[in-house]
Design an enzyme around this catalytic site. Structure first.
Site, mmCIF file in Angstrom:
data_model
loop_
_atom_site.group_PDB
_atom_site.id
_atom_site.type_symbol
_atom_site.label_atom_id
_atom_site.label_comp_id
_atom_site.label_asym_id
_atom_site.label_seq_id
_atom_site.Cartn_x
_atom_site.Cartn_y
_atom_site.Cartn_z
ATOM 1 N N GLU A 94 -5.757 -8.658 0.784
ATOM 2 C CA GLU A 94 -6.280 -8.384 2.130
ATOM 3 C C GLU A 94 -7.774 -8.135 2.037
ATOM 4 O OE1 GLU A 94 -4.558 -5.151 4.443
ATOM 5 O OE2 GLU A 94 -2.531 -5.733 3.826
ATOM 6 N N GLU A 97 0.802 -1.231 0.000
ATOM 7 C CA GLU A 97 0.000 0.000 0.000
ATOM 8 C C GLU A 97 0.833 1.279 0.000
ATOM 9 O OE1 GLU A 97 -3.004 -0.100 3.019
ATOM 10 O OE2 GLU A 97 -4.041 -1.788 2.118
HETATM 11 C C1 GCB Z 1 -4.417 -2.465 5.461
HETATM 12 C C2 GCB Z 1 -2.972 -2.655 5.766
HETATM 13 C C3 GCB Z 1 -2.745 -3.438 7.038
HETATM 14 C C4 GCB Z 1 -3.722 -2.968 8.116
HETATM 15 C C5 GCB Z 1 -5.131 -3.242 7.640
HETATM 16 C C6 GCB Z 1 -6.186 -2.758 8.645
HETATM 17 O O1 GCB Z 1 -4.809 -2.152 4.365
HETATM 18 O O2 GCB Z 1 -2.249 -3.224 4.702
HETATM 19 O O3 GCB Z 1 -1.411 -3.266 7.454
HETATM 20 O O4 GCB Z 1 -3.490 -3.562 9.350
HETATM 21 O O5 GCB Z 1 -5.345 -2.576 6.427
HETATM 22 O O6 GCB Z 1 -6.642 -3.538 9.452
HETATM 23 O O7 GCB Z 1 -6.493 -1.568 8.609
#
Ligand code: GCB
Length: 622
Positions: free
Chosen positions: A514, A425
């Site tokens: 994710e 990201e």
């Molecule tokens: C994301 C990130 C990750 C965060 C996650 C969140 O997009 O890549 O590092 O922990 O979201 O839970 O907000």
């Protein structure tokens, strides 16, 4: 730099247990270093405490200022070396190696500086032979100064902000701002090892493998340091110990008939098959014959990417896995064998065949088990939170290239690693991101032409300037969480559009790298509301229904965020850390873990290569 292993020509000793530790808790980020505490034993400089190694230092004491400490800390250990390590003609080479220490390290041995290293997640080492072999005693004092301060040019980046408003903050008050969502744990996180090699030694080995029509080839390259006139012989053994191929010389190929291929977990009844490649070097140094032996595990497998598929050994592979963190109570990011073993047991219980090392390279000990168990890895660099325009400049870029060199050198021979991820990201919609990612990705491919390269994006498909250079699109999205919170009904439409837009633009396979929702274990609500276990389950199901349509086309994987709850900085959206785990931080399943387990085993069952023991017990539970 080869991973230290026990071999007939090498000895190794781990320097674990308690080390003396001191942090200068006075305000000011660089305060502690001025003291030059490497000049005499640390315990003579003032009060020291006992600090376990490996571990993060943050959660070990009751002192909140150490928990949130930013600046220099000092570690020290005194060890008695065996005389045989110090004598001989030629004497052995003695190396001091750190699996990792976060973030910036300077190391002294007996008060002599031996190495400096920037970066918190990769190994570094120093040849300390000349320092200890000249010393009159066998006592070796190892001192480490560590600094966890991040800057716009570190990986991950961060910045220090001084608060100058005296009506609101005490004098010299500062905070460290980070753009990533995990606690910036610091300390000596992985094993510290002293190991020996002969004075002339095998310095590096590179293997790549190909296979077709029942014949495999292991191409190899070996580099030797300490002698120009040496001979090398190699033999490849199967798991029964039978030699299946031999070769001589520093570059060549080993041919294997009817090879046992390295297959991912759940794709074959015998996943993670490893041969062992024994490399023997003999050299004449000063009239003495030296022999070094190193044994490298080798998995024979191929990886290819098409416009719609990810192929392992020519067969379509679907990533049904997780994102993890190195994170646990008390030890923070310190290597912990019980936790590692538990996590692999949970991964296999879940039916997960893969994970991404979000958001930094994991310990070599973890990677060894991925090779052995057939868990497929997307190996990610610490390039997380690259958001500030200054973090796309040449200084940052050069450092990123150097980090990729360290990572590829460490993990290039691992069959489990099927793709490199150079970042997570980043602000990839910014104009300088095009040159930045083009360069980092091209460099990584030049270092390792055998694997695809990606970075993980959350940018808009039409604005992303790094995506043209990746082999696989990895996209993160949190529909009905960060966008349209509480509205699960928007997921089918928005997720379908996400996939179609990316695919139409790039015609590259896509991984949902994710997705997820926080849930506080034990919090229930029906109908589901955010933060309840039911909401996490419901969100997963909505995503899954779209994955099931799109995996027939070009979606090649789904990685849940996250395997387990993990610690973050304090903030209004974090309840003692990030709660998007399907397991708690203590590794107990939440309701969502069962949803995922049913799904992963069902997907694995479609390929009908399940290991019998686990199948019979898990698939009929429902
Ligand atoms: C994301 C990130 C990750 C965060 C996650 C969140 O997009 O890549 O590092 O922990 O979201 O839970 O907000």
């Amino acid at each position: 730099m080869l991973q230290p292993r026990d071999t007939p020509s090498r000895e190794r000793r781990e320097l674990g247990g308690l080390w003396s530790f001191r942090a200068d808790l006075s305000p000011g980020r660089d305060a502690g270093f001025a003291q030059r505490w490497y000049r005499r034993p640390l315990r003579q400089t003032g009060p020291v405490i006992d600090m376990p190694v490996p571990a993060s230092f943050n959660d070990i004491t009751q002192d909140p200022s150490l928990e949130n400490y930013i600046g220099w800390v000092w570690y020290e250990k005194e060890v008695l070396l065996p005389v045989r390590w110090l004598q001989g003609d030629p004497a052995p080479r003695l190396v001091l190696r750190f699996g990792s220490a976060h973030y910036y390290s300077i190391v002294w041995v007996n008060g002599v500086q031996v190495v400096e290293h920037e970066g918190g997640h990769l190994p570094f080492e120093a040849d300390i032979s000349s320092v200890v072999q000249g010393s009159p005693s066998t006592l070796c004092r190892i001192t480490v100064a560590l600094n966890n301060t991040l800057s716009p040019h570190t990986l991950p980046p961060g910045s220090i902000q001084y608060m100058s408003d005296k009506s609101r903050y005490p004098k010299n008050y500062f905070v460290q701002n980070i753009k990533f969502d995990f606690f910036n744990y610091a300390g000596i996180h992985r094993p510290v090892v002293l190991y020996t090699t002969p004075a002339a030694y095998i310095d590096d080995i590179t293997v790549t493998t190909t296979s077709s029509d029942g014949v495999a080839a292991v191409q190899y390259q070996v580099s030797v340091v300490g002698s120009t006139a040496n001979s090398l012989s190699l033999s490849l053994r199967d798991q029964e110990g039978k030699v299946v191929a031999t070769a001589d010389g520093s570059v060549g190929e080993l041919k294997v008939l009817n090879p046992n291929l390295w297959w991912p977990y759940l794709m074959h009844e015998n996943p993670g098959y490893l041969y062992s490649l024994e490399v023997k070097m003999q050299a004449q140094v000063g009239g003495v014959l030296l022999e070094d032996v190193y044994t490298l595990p080798v998995g024979i497998r191929t990886v290819h990417v098409t416009s719609t598929q990810f192929l392992i050994n020519g067969r379509p592979f679907y990533f049904h896995g997780v994102n993890k963190h190195e994170d646990a109570d008390i030890r923070g990011k310190g290597l912990d064998w019980p936790l590692i073993a538990k996590d692999f047991n949970l991964l296999r219980w879940l039916g997960a065949n893969s994970f991404r090392t979000s958001h930094y390279p994991y310990a070599e000990e973890i990677m060894d088990l991925c090779d052995a168990y057939g868990i497929v890895v997307i190996d990610e660099s610490p390039g997380v939170g690259i958001k500030l325009p200054e973090s796309f400049g040449n200084k940052s870029l050069q450092h990123h290239l150097a980090v990729m060199e360290e990572l590829v050198r460490r993990d290039k021979n691992r069959p489990s690693v099927v793709m490199w991820s150079v970042a997570n990201e980043p602000a990839s919609e910014l104009p300088p991101a095009a040159h930045y990612f083009k360069t980092v990705i091209a460099h990584t491919k030049a270092l390792d032409p055998s694997r695809p390269v990606t970075f993980v994006t959350d940018a808009n498909y039409a604005l992303d300037r790094g995506a043209p250079y990746v082999d696989v699109i990895c996209v993160n999205s949190y529909f009905s969480w960060y966008h349209d919170p509480g509205h699960l009904e928007v997921i089918p439409l928005q997720l379908t559009a996400q996939f179609e837009n990316w695919y139409k633009t790039y015609q590259k396979p896509i991984i949902q790298s994710e997705y997820g929702a926080d849930s506080v274990p034990g919090l229930h609500s029906d109908p589901p509301v955010m933060f309840s276990e039911e909401y996490q389950q419901a969100m997963l199901r909505e995503y899954h229904s779209v994955f099931d349509k799109k995996r027939k086309e070009y979606v090649i994987g789904e990685l849940i965020w996250n395997f387990a709850d993990f610690m973050t900085n304090q903030g209004t959206t974090r309840v003692l850390g990030n709660k998007k785990g399907i397991f708690t931080r203590q590794r107990q399943p939440k309701a969502a873990a069962f949803v995922l387990r049913d799904r992963y085993w069902k997907i694995a069952n479609e390929s009908s290569c399940l290991p019998p023991v686990i199948t019979s017990h898990s698939l009929f539970l429902k």
